[in-house]
Design a protein around this motif. Structure first.
Motif, PDB file in Angstrom:
ATOM      1  N   THR A 134       0.832  -1.213   0.000  1.00  0.00           N
ATOM      2  CA  THR A 134       0.000   0.000   0.000  1.00  0.00           C
ATOM      3  C   THR A 134       0.862   1.257   0.000  1.00  0.00           C
ATOM      4  O   THR A 134       0.593   2.217  -0.737  1.00  0.00           O
ATOM      5  CB  THR A 134      -0.920   0.001   1.235  1.00  0.00           C
ATOM      6  OG1 THR A 134      -1.750  -1.161   1.210  1.00  0.00           O
ATOM      7  CG2 THR A 134      -1.796   1.247   1.248  1.00  0.00           C
ATOM      8  N   GLY A 135       1.900   1.266   0.837  1.00  0.00           N
ATOM      9  CA  GLY A 135       2.780   2.426   0.917  1.00  0.00           C
ATOM     10  C   GLY A 135       3.500   2.698  -0.391  1.00  0.00           C
ATOM     11  O   GLY A 135       3.580   3.852  -0.845  1.00  0.00           O
ATOM     12  N   VAL A 136       4.018   1.636  -0.996  1.00  0.00           N
ATOM     13  CA  VAL A 136       4.702   1.792  -2.289  1.00  0.00           C
ATOM     14  C   VAL A 136       3.721   2.304  -3.343  1.00  0.00           C
ATOM     15  O   VAL A 136       4.034   3.200  -4.132  1.00  0.00           O
ATOM     16  CB  VAL A 136       5.327   0.459  -2.738  1.00  0.00           C
ATOM     17  CG1 VAL A 136       5.802   0.540  -4.188  1.00  0.00           C
ATOM     18  CG2 VAL A 136       6.495   0.089  -1.832  1.00  0.00           C
TER      19      VAL A 136
ATOM     20  N   LEU B 203       1.036   4.091  -2.884  1.00  0.00           N
ATOM     21  CA  LEU B 203       0.707   5.493  -2.616  1.00  0.00           C
ATOM     22  C   LEU B 203       1.809   6.429  -3.104  1.00  0.00           C
ATOM     23  O   LEU B 203       1.537   7.465  -3.734  1.00  0.00           O
ATOM     24  CB  LEU B 203       0.481   5.684  -1.114  1.00  0.00           C
ATOM     25  CG  LEU B 203       0.161   7.114  -0.652  1.00  0.00           C
ATOM     26  CD1 LEU B 203      -1.127   7.603  -1.283  1.00  0.00           C
ATOM     27  CD2 LEU B 203       0.067   7.174   0.877  1.00  0.00           C
ATOM     28  N   ILE B 204       3.053   6.056  -2.832  1.00  0.00           N
ATOM     29  CA  ILE B 204       4.175   6.898  -3.257  1.00  0.00           C
ATOM     30  C   ILE B 204       4.224   7.016  -4.773  1.00  0.00           C
ATOM     31  O   ILE B 204       4.324   8.115  -5.334  1.00  0.00           O
ATOM     32  CB  ILE B 204       5.505   6.325  -2.732  1.00  0.00           C
ATOM     33  CG1 ILE B 204       5.545   6.392  -1.208  1.00  0.00           C
ATOM     34  CG2 ILE B 204       6.694   7.077  -3.315  1.00  0.00           C
ATOM     35  CD1 ILE B 204       6.696   5.623  -0.595  1.00  0.00           C
TER      36      ILE B 204
ATOM     37  N   ASP C 239       3.558  10.277  -7.499  1.00  0.00           N
ATOM     38  CA  ASP C 239       4.888  10.812  -7.819  1.00  0.00           C
ATOM     39  C   ASP C 239       4.980  11.124  -9.306  1.00  0.00           C
ATOM     40  O   ASP C 239       4.675  10.277 -10.148  1.00  0.00           O
ATOM     41  CB  ASP C 239       5.980   9.797  -7.445  1.00  0.00           C
ATOM     42  CG  ASP C 239       7.339  10.448  -7.281  1.00  0.00           C
ATOM     43  OD1 ASP C 239       7.800  11.085  -8.243  1.00  0.00           O
ATOM     44  OD2 ASP C 239       7.924  10.320  -6.198  1.00  0.00           O
TER      45      ASP C 239
ATOM     46  N   HIS D   9       2.586  12.666  -0.161  1.00  0.00           N
ATOM     47  CA  HIS D   9       2.522  11.244  -0.478  1.00  0.00           C
ATOM     48  C   HIS D   9       3.824  10.528  -0.144  1.00  0.00           C
ATOM     49  O   HIS D   9       3.824   9.340   0.191  1.00  0.00           O
ATOM     50  CB  HIS D   9       2.191  11.052  -1.967  1.00  0.00           C
ATOM     51  CG  HIS D   9       3.225  11.620  -2.884  1.00  0.00           C
ATOM     52  ND1 HIS D   9       3.359  12.975  -3.125  1.00  0.00           N
ATOM     53  CD2 HIS D   9       4.196  11.021  -3.608  1.00  0.00           C
ATOM     54  CE1 HIS D   9       4.363  13.176  -3.965  1.00  0.00           C
ATOM     55  NE2 HIS D   9       4.886  12.017  -4.269  1.00  0.00           N
ATOM     56  N   THR D  10       4.953  11.274  -0.222  1.00  0.00           N
ATOM     57  CA  THR D  10       6.243  10.693   0.124  1.00  0.00           C
ATOM     58  C   THR D  10       6.307  10.370   1.615  1.00  0.00           C
ATOM     59  O   THR D  10       6.725   9.273   2.022  1.00  0.00           O
ATOM     60  CB  THR D  10       7.391  11.643  -0.249  1.00  0.00           C
ATOM     61  OG1 THR D  10       7.321  11.957  -1.640  1.00  0.00           O
ATOM     62  CG2 THR D  10       8.742  11.029   0.074  1.00  0.00           C
TER      63      THR D  10
ATOM     64  N   GLY E 226       3.414   7.710   2.473  1.00  0.00           N
ATOM     65  CA  GLY E 226       3.740   6.415   1.883  1.00  0.00           C
ATOM     66  C   GLY E 226       4.927   5.759   2.550  1.00  0.00           C
ATOM     67  O   GLY E 226       4.914   4.555   2.834  1.00  0.00           O
TER      68      GLY E 226
ATOM     69  N   VAL F  10       5.100   2.189   4.564  1.00  0.00           N
ATOM     70  CA  VAL F  10       6.082   1.149   4.224  1.00  0.00           C
ATOM     71  C   VAL F  10       6.854   0.716   5.460  1.00  0.00           C
ATOM     72  O   VAL F  10       7.030  -0.482   5.730  1.00  0.00           O
ATOM     73  CB  VAL F  10       7.048   1.651   3.134  1.00  0.00           C
ATOM     74  CG1 VAL F  10       8.231   0.694   2.989  1.00  0.00           C
ATOM     75  CG2 VAL F  10       6.341   1.786   1.798  1.00  0.00           C
TER      76      VAL F  10
END
Length: 297
Positions: free
Chosen positions: A130-132, A134-135, A139, A265-266, A269, A273
């Motif tokens: 999910t985190g990856v 989102l980033i 991006d 988002h960075t 996210g 992660v």
């Protein structure tokens, strides 16, 4: 964790976070393969010097297969993949995606030893994905040519670290410094045949030369020594927590020296992660700060 060890942990995170900055500077100019070959060779020479000073014998004849396996999956191949991706992706993105390595490692270990995945591990894997997502979803790098291949390369590098950690679980015990020294020389020689397949060019730019020197000597050679010192002082489980700090420094150095923008988002996210990594690795920050009592074994 003693204050001295905590400071060493921060220094190690700063060095490894800086490696993404230096790769981002050098890779687009001299090419990933030449950059990584120089990084490996400089680090191997540095560790050879330390080995001579400490009178540590490599025993290459006895452990050469082990060094080759470790050198390929833990050093040469992931370094090359990261160097390739550094031609396109930001230092911030490289450091965050690379932080998924413990997730891959624990997943592969579970599969190899047929250990059922716990609910916590599954939640950690889901959080990492999910985190990856989102980033990457927010991006602007995705609009650049070759970004998809570069992202796959970074995730493949993280997978390589997972394979190496899985292999190390069942490998014959070799002293940590000898592991680092031997695998670094193995990686140096294993990468040589691949150099003709990657375009490269010479550069007299002092910034690029400085980046390669810092990458090899400090971010690799010195960092390995510092890491093994931490393992000796506070144990492997505490030393490996550096993985939670590296992305913070990767993002910081990229912002300060390359003017990389830090979007919401960075931050969100990357946090997701790292929460996933914490779940998978059973990381407990309170345990590190707990003061050891005399009755503790």
């Amino acid at each position: 964790m003693p204050l001295k060890s905590l400071l060493q942990l921060l220094l190690l995170a700063a060095l490894w976070g800086g490696s993404f900055l230096f790769m981002r500077i050098a890779a687009p100019v001299i090419g990933p393969a030449v950059m990584i070959e120089l990084r490996l060779f400089l680090a191997a020479l540095f560790l050879l010097l330390i080995a001579r000073l400490l009178r540590r014998h490599l025993q290459a004849g006895q452990h050469w297969k082990h060094f080759c396996m470790l050198g390929w999956f833990n050093t040469a191949l992931p370094f090359l993949l990261l160097g390739f991706a550094a031609q396109t992706l930001s230092a911030s993105l490289l450091s965050i995606l690379n932080a998924t390595a413990p997730i891959w490692g624990n997943l592969l270990i579970s599969l190899r030893y047929r250990k059922p995945l716990t609910i916590k591990t599954l939640c950690g894997l889901s959080a990492g994905i999910t985190g990856v997502g989102l980033i990457l979803g927010f991006d602007p790098v995705l609009v650049q040519e070759g970004s998809t291949v570069a992202i796959i390369a970074v995730l493949a590098a993280a997978l390589c670290y997972g394979i190496a950690s899985c292999y190390a679980q069942g490998a014959d015990h070799v002293e940590p410094f000898t592991n680092a020294h031997g695998s670094m020389w193995a990686a140096t020689f294993l990468l040589l045949p691949l150099l003709p397949f990657f375009p490269a060019q010479a550069s007299g730019d002092p910034q690029v030369i400085g980046a390669v020197l810092l990458l090899g000597i400090f971010c690799t050679g010195c960092a390995y020594l510092l890491y093994f010192r931490l393992i000796a002082d506070v144990g492997a489980s505490s030393a490996i927590t550096v993985v939670f700090l590296v992305p913070a420094f990767g993002v910081l150095w990229g912002h300060l020296f390359l003017d990389e923008q830090i979007g919401w988002h960075t931050i969100v996210g990357a946090s997701i992660v790292l929460c996933g990594v914490a779940l998978v690795t059973n990381f407990n920050p309170l345990a590190l700060l707990r003061k050891r009592r005399p009755t503790d074994v």
